[in-house]
Structures are given as structure tokens and as C-alpha cells.
Write an enzyme that holds these catalytic residues in place. Structure first.
Site, PDB file in Angstrom:
ATOM      1  N   ASP A 179       0.899  -1.150   0.000  1.00 22.02           N
ATOM      2  CA  ASP A 179       0.000   0.000   0.000  1.00 22.02           C
ATOM      3  C   ASP A 179       0.937   1.198   0.000  1.00 22.02           C
ATOM      4  O   ASP A 179       1.575   1.490   1.019  1.00 22.02           O
ATOM      5  CB  ASP A 179      -0.892   0.006   1.244  1.00 22.02           C
ATOM      6  CG  ASP A 179      -1.920   1.129   1.218  1.00 22.02           C
ATOM      7  OD1 ASP A 179      -1.533   2.270   0.892  1.00 22.02           O
ATOM      8  OD2 ASP A 179      -3.100   0.881   1.521  1.00 22.02           O
ATOM      9  N   HIS A 180       1.066   1.878  -1.140  1.00 28.39           N
ATOM     10  CA  HIS A 180       2.146   2.861  -1.254  1.00 28.39           C
ATOM     11  C   HIS A 180       1.988   4.044  -0.296  1.00 28.39           C
ATOM     12  O   HIS A 180       2.950   4.746  -0.009  1.00 28.39           O
ATOM     13  CB  HIS A 180       2.292   3.353  -2.705  1.00 28.39           C
ATOM     14  CG  HIS A 180       1.210   4.291  -3.164  1.00 28.39           C
ATOM     15  ND1 HIS A 180       0.070   3.854  -3.789  1.00 28.39           N
ATOM     16  CD2 HIS A 180       1.114   5.639  -3.097  1.00 28.39           C
ATOM     17  CE1 HIS A 180      -0.683   4.895  -4.097  1.00 28.39           C
ATOM     18  NE2 HIS A 180      -0.081   5.994  -3.680  1.00 28.39           N
ATOM     19  N   HIS A 242      -5.996   2.659   1.386  1.00 29.41           N
ATOM     20  CA  HIS A 242      -5.190   3.806   1.799  1.00 29.41           C
ATOM     21  C   HIS A 242      -5.754   4.523   3.027  1.00 29.41           C
ATOM     22  O   HIS A 242      -5.030   4.807   3.990  1.00 29.41           O
ATOM     23  CB  HIS A 242      -5.081   4.821   0.656  1.00 29.41           C
ATOM     24  CG  HIS A 242      -4.490   4.270  -0.598  1.00 29.41           C
ATOM     25  ND1 HIS A 242      -3.446   3.374  -0.603  1.00 29.41           N
ATOM     26  CD2 HIS A 242      -4.784   4.490  -1.904  1.00 29.41           C
ATOM     27  CE1 HIS A 242      -3.129   3.073  -1.853  1.00 29.41           C
ATOM     28  NE2 HIS A 242      -3.934   3.730  -2.654  1.00 29.41           N
TER      29      HIS A 242
END
Length: 505
Positions: A179-180, A242
Site C-alpha cells: 500500500d504505497h 489507503h
């Protein structure tokens, strides 16, 4: 560092060019890659090793945060890259790849540590994992790790099915779900914000905090992602992953000696403490929106259903706002408000913590005129922390005025999210990755929203492109006596900037 071979599925794709290759290059420049390091890029297109290396070098010149200067350094870096044609469903291609990898490892005298990066669509995760196992690619004497990108499923059931299939080839501790947002430097600092600052730690409870607001605004529309986005929407594309990860990172209370396992456990406990949505309160807790025609900075914008590739009758959500509650010792009674949307007025990812006012608690009339004390954590595109405090101005007969204490990091030479995450995966550090129990609990909380959307029990509200979303988003907070902070202030700043630009022209 231990020697390693990175095996990259989807090596000719957009993510590899924009993020993965620049991240690896910057780690190389920083001395963060092992001396025995190889990359095998895989794709269906026929390419020679030389052509592939040239493509990698071009991606660095186009997308790297550091402009490649020394050609010798660039060539040394790209020389570690090899290419092999691979059709995901052809077992013989995996056997051929295994031979190439083993030959390269033997030439370097490297331990067969292998990291498999699946930069492909989620429908390919299971067959790739199964073929890695059956071919022997993952059965070497060294370690093996699997990196996958979201989405981790389309709903609760599909997420569970995907996890069960991956678990047949990789153990949970070998799976690194990217999950960047968890790789962003300011998000990673959230872990240390309260535990390394006694003042913040003392305030980090429901005794002192009135509410928490988490916002992720995008000014762009669907762009070239219409085919994907119209089947996911804001709730799947942003909220379930996110936004809930930001919530977990903010709400955890970690002891000073907390390990990655402690972080994982505390994040899980936050999700377990989230009050579930019920059929009788879901409409009052969720705002669903879709952008209509509007304008941004004087430029006209079409509505969502007029975008190329979007059906005119689409009921897909491009905005969601939600009120959440955490029923535990630290946060009971503190509302968390989360919103995210496309075609918003500004691009920003921000957390605002509003503190309770001592004077207001004492019933002072003067407190009604005060702005609350705020802790503002900017995550992107700019990064920084601002603490807004009420101070008395002696020149104004002791009247209160807000004073900002600001700390903003320089954007120069700051690692990007993928650099942090790839480096952590190489080290085997799972702290800033999404673990299965978090993913499952997130889908479990979101599933009632998906069901309500499917049954059209939550109205799809239009909002003008270039705004802050439907007015119902404001009402969501107003019912509790709160408001979204910084919207009006930023809107005034943008109007002033636009007027100044027009004056110069």
C-alpha cells in the site's frame, strides 16, 4: 546486505517504468542494494537484454527524482537487468526462467534469495504464485518473498479467496502487500510521532482530542483508468486500503520498544475496535458522491459520466465521506471523519487533529470566539506538521489569536514511497505493509457499504468538479458541531493566487 534476485512480472508496464526502476536506481545510488543483485524482467513482448536495459535507462531519465548524471553509474546499474519472455499460463516458461536465474546466481556466486514482484493485474496473482511453486522457482535454499499490489480482492469474499490461493505457495510472513501510502515518509513518521514525543503522547487520547479528520483529495478525474475505476470507485480504490491504513497508523499506541509484530498487532486491534456499520445508521454515516460538470482554476471540466469510457448511466462513486468510531480506551467518543474524492478543488493528503478547548469546557464566553488548537499533518504533495495554538496578543488587550508552529521537510532528496517499501521488503521488514488480518478486517468493515451501494440505499449525490464534494459531507460533521478544517482557508488562498495571476497577465 544479502545477495538477491528480483524477478519482476510486468516489467514493461507503466508501474515498473514510473516507480520500480527509479526506486531501484535511487537505492543503488544510496548504496542500499546488495553487491550481488540481479533483476529479471518478464513480459510477453520479445526484447533483448540490451533493449530492456535501454528501456530501464530511459525510465530513469524520465521519472527518477534524481536526474541520472554519470553514464558509467547508469550503465553499471542497468547491467544487472536481464529479460525473459514469459506467458503467465505456460509452465515451460517458468522452467526456462528457473534455469536462467540459477545460471546468473552461479555466475555471481550468490545465495538463491529471490523476491517476486507481481506488477500485474490481480487476476494473475494466483496462477503466477502456483507456477512459482510448481516450477521450483520458489524452492531454493535461500529465502523467497512475494510482493503484490492492490487491489487485494474486490470485496470480502474475493479477498479471502485470493488469500487462500496465495497461501498455498507462500507463507504469510513471505507475502508483502504494497500500500504505497504506507511508504510515504510522513506516514512512516506517524508511528514515532506520539511515542517519541511525551507532549503529543500525553494528548493522544479522547480526554484531549475532539475529532480527527483524514482527507485525500485528487484534482484529476479518471484519466486513462476508466475501465478499472468504473468497477471500483472511491470506496474500493482509496477508502478500503489507503484511508483505513492512515487511520490505523494514526490511532495505534505503540510502546517505545515496539517491534514490527507489535505494530501489526496494534493495527489489527484498531480495526477490531471499529464500530461496525448497521443498516439503521449507515445512511447517516456515509456520504456517496459523483462529480458533475464544473471548473478548476478557470478551466471547465466535464462530469464523470461524460468522461471517455464511462457509461452515461454509471452509478459509480467518485467521492466518499464517512464517520467512524473506535470503541477502545483511548478513542471512545472521538469521531474520525474520512473523505476522499476525485476532481476536488485541491490535491492533498492531510490529517487534522482538533483538540478540545479547555476554556470551552469551563464555559467561558470568550472561548466561543476561539479557533481550536489543531495539529495538521500534511502527507502530500507537500510534507510537514503544523501546530496551531491560541496565544494572547498583549498588543490587543490580551485577545487570543492563532499562532502556527510549523515544520516542513524539504522535498529535495527525500526518498519516495517505493524506495522505502522495496528496501524494507529486501530486508524482510513487514512493518509498513498491509498484513492479511488488516486487509480482511478492512473489507469486513467496508462490506456493508458495498452492499448498500449495490442496493442503492445510499443516495449518489452530484458535486461540481473543482469543489470539496457534496454539501452532505459538510452536514456529516455539522451534526456533531464540527466542520472540515482548512477548506475555506485554502479556497481563499487559491482565489488570491488566481487574482494575482490574472493581474500579472
Amino acid at each position: 546486505m544479502e545477495s538477491m534476485t528480483l524477478i519482476l512480472f510486468g516489467a514493461t508496464g507503466d508501474l515498473a517504468k514510473r516507480k520500480i526502476y527509479p526506486a531501484l536506481y535511487n537505492l543503488y545510488i544510496d548504496g542500499k542494494l546488495p553487491s550481488s543483485f540481479s533483476v529479471f524482467g518478464l513480459g510477453r513482448r520479445e526484447l533483448t537484454n540490451e533493449s530492456f536495459q535501454a528501456n530501464v535507462e530511459q525510465s530513469l531519465r524520465t521519472f527518477s527524482r534524481r536526474e541520472p548524471g554519470d553514464e558509467t553509474v547508469v550503465k553499471n546499474f542497468s547491467s544487472a537487468f536481464r529479460y525473459s519472455v514469459l506467458n503467465i499460463g505456460h509452465e515451460e516458461d517458468y522452467t526456462k526462467l528457473l534455469r536462467l536465474v540459477e545460471e546468473r546466481e552461479a555466475a555471481l556466486g550468490a545465495t538463491p534469495n529471490r523476491m517476486f514482484y507481481l506488477s500485474v493485474g490481480p487476476e494473475f496473482f494466483e496462477p503466477i504464485a502456483a507456477n512459482i511453486q510448481s516450477s521450483g522457482l520458489g524452492g531454493a535454499d535461500g529465502w523467497k518473498r512475494l510482493i503484490i499490489e492492490k487491489p487485494f480482492g474486490h470485496d470480502l469474499q474475493s479477498a479471502r479467496e485470493l488469500n487462500e490461493k496465495l497461501s498455498g505457495a507462500f507463507a504469510e510472513q513471505e507475502i508483502f502487500r504494497i500500500d504505497h501510502y504506507l511508504g510515504k515518509p510522513m506516514v512512516q513518521k506517524l508511528e514515532y510521532l506520539q511515542r517519541s514525543n511525551p507532549v503529543i503522547e500525553a494528548l493522544w487520547t479522547n480526554r484531549h482530542i475532539a475529532n480527527v479528520q483524514i482527507t485525500a483529495n485528487e484534482t484529476v478525474g479518471v484519466e486513462e483508468r476508466a475501465g478499472y475505476y468504473d468497477h471500483s470507485g472511491a470506496v474500493r480504490d482509496m477508502f478500503q486500503n489507503h484511508m483505513l491504513q492512515l487511520l490505523m497508523m494514526l490511532a495505534i499506541h505503540i510502546p517505545s520498544n515496539g517491534s514490527s509484530e507489535v505494530v501489526r498487532l496494534r493495527k489489527k486491534q484498531v480495526m477490531e475496535a471499529l464500530v461496525p456499520l448497521q443498516s439503521d445508521n449507515i445512511q447517516s454515516s456515509i456520504v456517496r458522491g459523483q462529480y458533475a460538470a464544473g471548473s478548476l482554476q478557470g478551466k471547465p471540466l466535464v462530469g464523470y459520466t461524460s468522461e471517455q469510457g464511462i457509461p452515461a448511466a454509471s452509478m459509480n462513486d467518485t467521492f466518499i465521506a464517512a464517520k467512524l468510531e473506535i470503541d477502545d480506551y483511548f478513542w471512545r467518543g472521538v469521531p474520525f471523519y474520512i473523505r476522499t474524492g476525485k476532481r476536488m478543488q485541491e490535491k492533498s493528503t492531510r490529517i487534522v487533529v482538533e483538540f478540545k478547548e479547555p476554556l470551552k469546557q469551563q464555559g467561558s464566553q470568550q472561548s466561543e470566539q476561539l479557533e481550536p488548537n489543531l495539529l495538521v499533518i500534511d502527507i502530500g504533495p507537500k510534507e510537514g506538521i503544523t501546530l496551531q495554538l491560541n496565544m494572547k496578543d498583549p498588543r490587543e488587550k490580551g485577545a487570543f489569536e492563532p499562532m502556527n508552529i510549523e515544520f516542513h521537510t524539504s522535498s529535495h532528496d527525500v526518498r519516495e514511497a517505493y524506495e522505502n517499501l522495496i528496501y524494507d521488503a529486501m530486508l524482510g521488514d513487514p512493518t509498513f505493509f498491509a498484513h492479511w488480518d488488516e486487509v480482511e478486517l478492512s473489507w469486513q468493515w467496508v462490506q456493508p457499504i458495498l452492499d448498500a451501494y449495490e442496493a442503492n440505499r445510499i443516495p449518489l449525490l452530484p458535486y461540481p468538479a473543482g469543489s470539496y464534494g457534496p454539501s452532505a459531507s459538510e452536514e456529516l460533521l455539522a451534526r456533531d458541531g464540527h466542520r472540515w478544517w482548512l477548506d475555506a482557508e485554502l479556497e481563499q488562498e487559491q482565489e488570491l493566487e488566481q487574482k494575482q495571476t490574472e493581474t500579472i497577465k
